[in-house]
Design a protein around this motif. Sequence first.
Motif, PDB file in Angstrom:
ATOM      1  N   ILE A   1      16.520  36.703  -2.441  1.00 27.34           N
ATOM      2  CA  ILE A   1      16.195  37.627  -3.541  1.00 27.34           C
ATOM      3  C   ILE A   1      17.063  37.305  -4.757  1.00 27.34           C
ATOM      4  CG2 ILE A   1      16.338  40.026  -4.325  1.00 27.34           C
ATOM      5  CD1 ILE A   1      15.540  40.909  -1.551  1.00 27.34           C
ATOM      6  N   LYS A   2      18.370  37.129  -4.525  1.00 20.35           N
ATOM      7  CA  LYS A   2      19.294  36.811  -5.616  1.00 20.35           C
ATOM      8  C   LYS A   2      18.947  35.461  -6.244  1.00 20.35           C
ATOM      9  CE  LYS A   2      23.223  39.364  -3.678  1.00 20.35           C
ATOM     10  NZ  LYS A   2      24.600  39.237  -3.109  1.00 20.35           N
ATOM     11  N   GLU A   3      18.673  34.473  -5.401  1.00 23.60           N
ATOM     12  CA  GLU A   3      18.390  33.127  -5.893  1.00 23.60           C
ATOM     13  C   GLU A   3      17.110  33.094  -6.716  1.00 23.60           C
ATOM     14  OE1 GLU A   3      18.812  28.847  -3.881  1.00 23.60           O
ATOM     15  OE2 GLU A   3      17.116  29.994  -3.095  1.00 23.60           O
ATOM     16  N   ILE A   4      16.055  33.745  -6.234  1.00 23.56           N
ATOM     17  CA  ILE A   4      14.783  33.773  -6.957  1.00 23.56           C
ATOM     18  C   ILE A   4      14.953  34.457  -8.305  1.00 23.56           C
ATOM     19  CG2 ILE A   4      12.434  34.711  -6.957  1.00 23.56           C
ATOM     20  CD1 ILE A   4      12.491  34.401  -3.874  1.00 23.56           C
ATOM     21  N   TYR A   5      15.694  35.568  -8.304  1.00 19.75           N
ATOM     22  CA  TYR A   5      15.893  36.318  -9.553  1.00 19.75           C
ATOM     23  C   TYR A   5      16.711  35.514 -10.552  1.00 19.75           C
ATOM     24  CZ  TYR A   5      17.114  40.046 -12.796  1.00 19.75           C
ATOM     25  OH  TYR A   5      17.285  40.803 -13.930  1.00 19.75           O
ATOM     26  N   GLU A   6      17.759  34.809 -10.075  1.00 16.55           N
ATOM     27  CA  GLU A   6      18.623  34.031 -10.959  1.00 16.55           C
ATOM     28  C   GLU A   6      17.890  32.834 -11.568  1.00 16.55           C
ATOM     29  OE1 GLU A   6      21.969  32.952  -8.592  1.00 16.55           O
ATOM     30  OE2 GLU A   6      22.853  34.972  -8.605  1.00 16.55           O
TER      31      GLU A   6
ATOM     32  N   ASP B   1      14.285  32.226 -11.535  1.00 12.54           N
ATOM     33  CA  ASP B   1      12.947  32.451 -12.095  1.00 12.54           C
ATOM     34  C   ASP B   1      12.735  33.839 -12.694  1.00 12.54           C
ATOM     35  OD1 ASP B   1      12.119  29.860 -11.221  1.00 12.54           O
ATOM     36  OD2 ASP B   1      11.819  30.657  -9.214  1.00 12.54           O
ATOM     37  N   GLY B   2      13.730  34.718 -12.535  1.00 16.15           N
ATOM     38  CA  GLY B   2      13.542  36.073 -13.032  1.00 16.15           C
ATOM     39  C   GLY B   2      12.602  36.877 -12.140  1.00 16.15           C
ATOM     40  N   VAL B   3      12.159  38.003 -12.640  1.00 19.55           N
ATOM     41  CA  VAL B   3      11.294  38.891 -11.856  1.00 19.55           C
ATOM     42  C   VAL B   3       9.973  38.219 -11.506  1.00 19.55           C
ATOM     43  CG1 VAL B   3      10.046  41.085 -11.867  1.00 19.55           C
ATOM     44  CG2 VAL B   3      12.328  40.956 -12.867  1.00 19.55           C
ATOM     45  N   THR B   4       9.444  37.407 -12.422  1.00 16.70           N
ATOM     46  CA  THR B   4       8.148  36.768 -12.180  1.00 16.70           C
ATOM     47  C   THR B   4       8.200  35.780 -11.014  1.00 16.70           C
ATOM     48  OG1 THR B   4       8.663  35.056 -13.828  1.00 16.70           O
ATOM     49  CG2 THR B   4       7.431  36.987 -14.587  1.00 16.70           C
ATOM     50  N   GLY B   5       9.408  35.324 -10.651  1.00 16.96           N
ATOM     51  CA  GLY B   5       9.543  34.391  -9.541  1.00 16.96           C
ATOM     52  C   GLY B   5       9.101  34.971  -8.214  1.00 16.96           C
ATOM     53  N   PHE B   6       9.134  36.286  -8.110  1.00 16.11           N
ATOM     54  CA  PHE B   6       8.728  36.936  -6.857  1.00 16.11           C
ATOM     55  C   PHE B   6       7.210  36.922  -6.687  1.00 16.11           C
ATOM     56  CE2 PHE B   6      12.874  38.875  -7.737  1.00 16.11           C
ATOM     57  CZ  PHE B   6      13.503  38.674  -6.521  1.00 16.11           C
ATOM     58  N   TRP B   7       6.513  36.607  -7.760  1.00 20.06           N
ATOM     59  CA  TRP B   7       5.046  36.542  -7.680  1.00 20.06           C
ATOM     60  C   TRP B   7       4.550  35.109  -7.832  1.00 20.06           C
ATOM     61  CZ3 TRP B   7       7.331  41.092  -8.906  1.00 20.06           C
ATOM     62  CH2 TRP B   7       6.807  42.230  -8.310  1.00 20.06           C
ATOM     63  N   ARG B   8       5.409  34.132  -7.473  1.00 19.82           N
ATOM     64  CA  ARG B   8       4.972  32.733  -7.484  1.00 19.82           C
ATOM     65  C   ARG B   8       3.832  32.548  -6.490  1.00 19.82           C
ATOM     66  NH1 ARG B   8       6.598  28.129  -9.325  1.00 19.82           N
ATOM     67  NH2 ARG B   8       8.393  27.955 -10.710  1.00 19.82           N
ATOM     68  N   GLY B   9       2.802  31.862  -6.905  1.00 22.71           N
ATOM     69  CA  GLY B   9       1.665  31.641  -6.018  1.00 22.71           C
ATOM     70  C   GLY B   9       0.689  32.796  -6.000  1.00 22.71           C
ATOM     71  N   LEU B  10       0.853  33.759  -6.927  1.00 27.06           N
ATOM     72  CA  LEU B  10      -0.054  34.909  -6.939  1.00 27.06           C
ATOM     73  C   LEU B  10      -1.479  34.490  -7.279  1.00 27.06           C
ATOM     74  CD1 LEU B  10      -0.614  37.938  -6.787  1.00 27.06           C
ATOM     75  CD2 LEU B  10       0.047  38.115  -9.201  1.00 27.06           C
TER      76      LEU B  10
END
Length: 316
Positions: free
Chosen positions: A172-177, A179-188
Amino acid sequence: MSQQAPLTPFENALAGALGGVFSNAVIYPLDTVKTHIQADKNSKKEGEKVATGDEKRKGVKKQLGIVETLISIIRSKQGPTALYRGFGASMANTFIQQFAYFYWYTLVRSLYIRRILGVKEGAAALSTVMELTLGAIAAAFSQLFTTPVGVIATRQQIGSDGSGDNTFVGHIKEIYEHDGVTGFWRGLRPSLVLCINPAITYGVFERAKTVILAASGDQMTPGKSFVIGALSKTLATIVTFPYILSKVRLQTKNTPYLNAFEVLGHIFKEKGISGWYQGMHAQITKAVLSQALLFYFRDYFEIWTRQLLAFYGKKP
């Protein structure tokens, strides 16, 4: 069960979610192997085996099969436990995904039958196209909620190769650092395209079930559900696999790709159309077993759901 009232959207979602978690937990090691193959993490260069030739100069990779990938993972530093990396995140993703899908599917289907068709739900027989459409709408809604957990689960399964924190919070920390918040929706985007996968699966399942019941005049059995579920999921997987592959590549750590078309274009240049189906045998094996087990045990989970909710004083 045929004399009991139909399950509400919440009850249907809970039964589907429990069934999904149970079926995926049983075959989780295969899911890890499948993800490794699709991410192309266990490939080896042909040049390592061949002293001369174009393969060595070009650095062509040979993709390991299911058994070879399984052995490779077991021989890693973590040993057999590596097969269960990301188990918690994956089960959470499965529960959320199945719950959201079944909830929205039941709700959308019920509203369409009662409000648009104006008939009782039990008396309506929808066309295959409409079943697919309603299933796709339900899957699209569910993807908005489940993609973040799916991204974390994918990265945990592949592992951090000895660097970085491979825990749920660490990713969670790595993705946020990075790619930011949008990184959690990669591949959407490919996930939204893949909404036709469960739509095809459940649409074909419902249609086949209707035909079988009309022909035999009998009730569905767990055995019939298993066979129809396996065939339905196989068809859906073959149709949508290139996008399944691109979604995994987009969600891996340090991916160089920006979208699914870039992934597929790169794979096509490197391996041709056959590259779009890399790991499909593992995907079909995993998906068919998981889906067939879900359909097989669904009736039992409906019973358990009724009993569970009745225990807590809810309407059975």
